[in-house]
Motif scaffolding. Sequence first.
Motif, PDB file in Angstrom:
ATOM      1  N   UNK A 182      25.761  49.229  39.943  1.00  0.00           N
ATOM      2  CA  UNK A 182      26.135  48.135  40.899  1.00  0.00           C
ATOM      3  C   UNK A 182      27.187  48.449  41.462  1.00  0.00           C
ATOM      4  N   UNK A 183      27.765  47.451  42.284  1.00  0.00           N
ATOM      5  CA  UNK A 183      29.038  47.732  43.224  1.00  0.00           C
ATOM      6  C   UNK A 183      30.350  47.727  42.349  1.00  0.00           C
ATOM      7  N   UNK A 184      30.966  48.552  42.745  1.00  0.00           N
ATOM      8  CA  UNK A 184      32.500  48.603  42.273  1.00  0.00           C
ATOM      9  C   UNK A 184      33.482  48.717  43.158  1.00  0.00           C
ATOM     10  N   UNK A 185      34.383  47.821  42.978  1.00  0.00           N
ATOM     11  CA  UNK A 185      35.620  47.629  43.590  1.00  0.00           C
ATOM     12  C   UNK A 185      36.894  48.094  43.099  1.00  0.00           C
ATOM     13  N   UNK A 186      37.697  48.869  43.717  1.00  0.00           N
ATOM     14  CA  UNK A 186      38.875  49.453  43.425  1.00  0.00           C
ATOM     15  C   UNK A 186      40.010  48.681  44.080  1.00  0.00           C
ATOM     16  N   UNK A 187      41.093  48.037  43.216  1.00  0.00           N
ATOM     17  CA  UNK A 187      41.977  47.496  43.859  1.00  0.00           C
ATOM     18  C   UNK A 187      43.309  48.434  43.779  1.00  0.00           C
ATOM     19  N   UNK A 188      44.091  48.532  44.846  1.00  0.00           N
ATOM     20  CA  UNK A 188      45.203  49.468  44.927  1.00  0.00           C
ATOM     21  C   UNK A 188      46.277  48.564  45.617  1.00  0.00           C
ATOM     22  N   UNK A 189      47.134  47.923  45.055  1.00  0.00           N
ATOM     23  CA  UNK A 189      48.266  47.342  45.664  1.00  0.00           C
ATOM     24  C   UNK A 189      49.342  48.361  46.125  1.00  0.00           C
ATOM     25  N   UNK A 190      49.866  48.187  47.276  1.00  0.00           N
ATOM     26  CA  UNK A 190      50.998  48.894  47.803  1.00  0.00           C
ATOM     27  C   UNK A 190      51.968  48.400  48.222  1.00  0.00           C
ATOM     28  N   UNK A 226      26.211  39.684  47.726  1.00  0.00           N
ATOM     29  CA  UNK A 226      26.284  40.886  46.747  1.00  0.00           C
ATOM     30  C   UNK A 226      27.619  40.883  45.998  1.00  0.00           C
ATOM     31  N   UNK A 227      27.506  40.507  44.617  1.00  0.00           N
ATOM     32  CA  UNK A 227      28.550  40.493  43.972  1.00  0.00           C
ATOM     33  C   UNK A 227      28.862  41.949  43.055  1.00  0.00           C
ATOM     34  N   UNK A 228      30.359  42.269  43.202  1.00  0.00           N
ATOM     35  CA  UNK A 228      30.431  43.589  42.650  1.00  0.00           C
ATOM     36  C   UNK A 228      30.247  43.633  41.180  1.00  0.00           C
ATOM     37  N   UNK A 229      30.121  44.489  40.413  1.00  0.00           N
ATOM     38  CA  UNK A 229      29.705  44.495  39.044  1.00  0.00           C
ATOM     39  C   UNK A 229      30.943  44.711  38.243  1.00  0.00           C
ATOM     40  N   UNK A 230      32.053  45.344  38.891  1.00  0.00           N
ATOM     41  CA  UNK A 230      33.498  45.658  38.090  1.00  0.00           C
ATOM     42  C   UNK A 230      34.384  45.651  39.209  1.00  0.00           C
ATOM     43  N   UNK A 231      35.712  45.754  38.723  1.00  0.00           N
ATOM     44  CA  UNK A 231      36.907  45.823  39.454  1.00  0.00           C
ATOM     45  C   UNK A 231      37.684  46.855  38.555  1.00  0.00           C
ATOM     46  N   UNK A 232      38.199  47.883  39.067  1.00  0.00           N
ATOM     47  CA  UNK A 232      39.130  48.783  38.728  1.00  0.00           C
ATOM     48  C   UNK A 232      40.338  48.965  39.481  1.00  0.00           C
ATOM     49  N   UNK A 233      41.411  48.854  38.594  1.00  0.00           N
ATOM     50  CA  UNK A 233      42.832  48.786  39.006  1.00  0.00           C
ATOM     51  C   UNK A 233      43.509  50.077  39.213  1.00  0.00           C
ATOM     52  N   UNK A 234      44.268  50.570  40.447  1.00  0.00           N
ATOM     53  CA  UNK A 234      44.830  51.974  40.458  1.00  0.00           C
ATOM     54  C   UNK A 234      45.893  51.456  41.166  1.00  0.00           C
ATOM     55  N   UNK A 235      46.934  52.664  41.086  1.00  0.00           N
ATOM     56  CA  UNK A 235      48.107  52.559  41.814  1.00  0.00           C
ATOM     57  C   UNK A 235      48.188  53.377  42.858  1.00  0.00           C
ATOM     58  N   UNK A 236      49.095  53.493  43.834  1.00  0.00           N
ATOM     59  CA  UNK A 236      49.025  54.383  44.994  1.00  0.00           C
ATOM     60  C   UNK A 236      49.099  55.830  44.652  1.00  0.00           C
ATOM     61  N   UNK A 237      49.566  56.090  43.608  1.00  0.00           N
ATOM     62  CA  UNK A 237      50.107  57.342  43.393  1.00  0.00           C
ATOM     63  C   UNK A 237      49.178  58.393  42.527  1.00  0.00           C
TER      64      UNK A 237
END
Length: 467
Positions: A68-76, A159-170
Amino acid sequence: MVLGSFTIAEWLVLVQHELLLFAAAFFLLGLVDELALDCTYFWYRITGRIRTPRLRHGHGDDISSLAGRAAVFIPTWQEADVIGPTLAHMLGAWRQEELTVYVGCYRNDDATMASVLAAVRGDRRVRLVIHGADGPTSKADCLNRLYAALVKDEKRSGVEARMVILHDAEDMVDPAALSLLDRALWHAHFVQLPVLALPQRHSPWIGSHYSDEFAESHAKVLVVRDALGAAIPGAGVGCAVARGSLAALAREEGGHPFAAESLTEDYELGLRIAQAGGKGRFLRVRDEDGRLIATRAFFPSRLDAAIRQKTRWMHGIALQGWDRLGWGHTPVDLWMLLRDRRGPVAAILLVVAYALVGLITLNLGLQMMNIIELPPLSPLLLMLLAINFAGLLLRLCLRACFTAREYGWRQGLLAIPRTLVSNIVAVMAGRRALSAYIGTLRGAPLMWDKTEHREHPVLSLFGENRL
């Protein structure tokens, strides 16, 4: 000089004896805790309950497909030096069309926004989200802004994302990580992959001491935690949460799934999902070549930056955590939460230990000058000291082994003296964390005391021509 019925020299001897007894007794408690974890780890390894599987691309392990769709969150915030390499490498490593990367930037951070736009080169899988407030607010606040953008996009597309992934800017992601997280969420609500803090040539002591800590924590502690069925905390990077679980948290918090009042919202995320009845997993998997599928990153290389970072961790996990999250619902969760929150106590014990080193040195010097006569140690104290010394040797040996397994024997040997660096940073961070916690109790606002990043592992390992 006489103080009461004792001379100063006699007082020094008395203080040394009492501090030795205090430190030996409490270090013994810590040793019992570590031995229990070690025994659990080795027993599970022997019995096969803990193992590190390998991906077999020729046997159905497809790393290119997503369910399914995947969303990656990167706060900066002020990440112009590293966000470009992170995005360029991520988009190259994860080529799935079902991927959308949400990068949160503040309206007063033009340099980071420019770096994002230059790095993505028109890739439609990247969504630049501008925060409506001047930065920095807090990391959780920026993540909540990204969540609002995701919800808006889902309503628009249907369309709804299936998962949300967290990552940092580095971060430097692993090519197999995205599909591995996707498959793991069929059987869990929250999944955490290992984090590898890469050794740094220009900072072999401060920056590289993180390598030792993460190598042991993410190869032993979290592995045991997963095997025991305890709640898995988030590390803020390389972790995925099922979209439905994130929505459930958002409904409980007025549309904001990330705790804006917490300094360690990533750590809390996994525990809050477990408290709501969700299942967390820690996945340690290697590829066909034996390479650990993990998030790789450089950690602070300067002493002041390392202290600031660990101050935030200790403040959020050890001091805020007991009030915000309670103490769990099972004996195993209680054990692990006690381990998570022992940082300030450990810092106090380290201060006592190093004070003892100086005091013993002073008293030995006074004895050599025939000013005082040190009495013999009691059998109980001798036994406690012997057990603690043996435990220290075991701890150093195990840390060296875990470091050597990931980075080679040279780094393994360096892990032994780097323990002193870990202790010094922990002591200084403990003092700052306690001071900051008292300040928040008095009403001081929480700010994003982020770490500055100047170098990226992609550039160091592959060079700019590979981006």
